[in-house]
Scaffold this active site. Structure first.
Site: not given
Ligand code: HSE
Length: 313
Positions: A132, A184
């Site tokens: 990840e 992201t």
């Molecule tokens: N917690 C992460 C974010 C999840 O909101 O950026 C996405 O991978």
């Protein structure tokens, strides 16, 4: 015992649950990614094929979340051989459904199955996190529910810091994913590096109240507190097409609340019955239909199972 081929599935996940940025997440039953691992004589992991990704995902081993997770799992196992991976994408990339985590988790679980499951599930967590991390750094809020199932709270990066939270019996979800990528990294880049003390106090209180609601099985309170995120959603809202309109349509159709799923643009509505989740899914999709934007919507529920081995041969 070891095999020549093993396949594993890992589900989509909804990270953050609104207020719980990088620490809360849940697994849904479907959809998800499948990874098939086959033994190869050379050490390490290499990609045989990636299916259904529209040619978007990297084939280069060190940039691919599944490959990095598989390499890491091979090292943890002390495997005597390497693997070829075939990645069958069920989740679109950059959609807020934990696509990179699903591939990483399915790869680690498939590699472990290939060598006769020498490692207990929890010991695969570091491998999944390594995978990840290639996409978006070390945060376990997608990986943990994809690996273990249910609703998880991560207080750190080791398996004894992943806590299973109760899943309310009446909890149903409606998800809608517009055809619009939000990487992201981009959604993290817009977040404030510092937050005021007052915002920290409120956010802390809301996470605590959400966890209390989960323990009481109170879905309405759960939805209420999930939506009290005063830090992350305000900074990201402009990246989510039609967020306000979809939230309003979901409410009118009976949803108790709606939050951004992970880094978006998938939106997740909280409902109390399956019928309500179905109606809400249709209403949310209609908003995108109205502006000519393709979208996938479905009613689903939390899956307690998480990743699973599909076959070995
Ligand atoms: N917690 C992460 C974010 C999840 O909101 O950026 C996405 O991978």
């Amino acid at each position: 015992m070891s095999f020549i081929k093993a396949a594993a599935f890992a589900p989509a996940t909804v990270a953050n649950l609104g207020v719980g940025f990088d620490v809360l997440g849940l697994a849904v039953g479907e959809p998800g990614d499948v990874v098939i691992a086959e033994r190869r004589d050379l050490p390490g992991a290499a990609i045989r094929a990636i299916e259904n990704d529209g040619g978007k995902l990297p084939l280069e081993a060190k940039k691919n979340t599944a490959c990095v997770a598989a390499e890491s799992a091979l090292r943890l196992i002390g495997a005597p051989a390497g693997v070829w991976l075939t990645i069958q994408k069920g989740l679109p990339a950059a959609s807020g459904l934990g696509s990179s985590a699903a591939s990483a988790v399915a790869a680690a679980v498939a590699v472990n199955a290939l060598f006769g499951e020498p490692l207990p599930r929890g010991d695969l967590l570091p491998a999944c996190l390594d995978g990840e991390a290639v996409a978006s750094g070390y945060h376990p809020d997608n990986v943990a529910p994809a690996l273990f199932g249910g609703i998880t709270l991560a207080t750190g990066l080791t398996s004894n810091q992943i806590h299973q939270l109760p899943v309310p019996e009446k909890l149903h979800l409606a998800l809608v994913t517009p055809d619009h990528a939000v990487p992201t990294a981009e959604a993290r880049a817009v977040l404030p590096p510092l937050i005021p003390l007052k915002a920290m106090v409120t956010q802390t209180a809301m996470i605590a109240a959400l966890i209390d609601a989960l323990h009481r099985g109170d879905v309405a309170a759960m939805a209420h507190f999930m939506m009290r995120d005063g830090v992350v959603e305000p900074a990201r809202a402009h990246l989510m097409p039609k967020l306000d309109e979809v939230r309003e349509a979901a409410r009118e159709a009976g949803a108790l609340g709606l939050v951004i799923s992970g880094a978006g643009p998938t939106l997740c509505a909280i409902c109390e019955t399956q019928r309500s989740a179905q109606l809400v899914a249709v209403a949310m999709k209609a908003v995108y239909d109205g502006v000519g934007m393709a979208a996938m919507a479905y009613a689903t529920h939390v899956s307690e199972e998480g990743a699973r081995v599909l076959s070995t041969e």
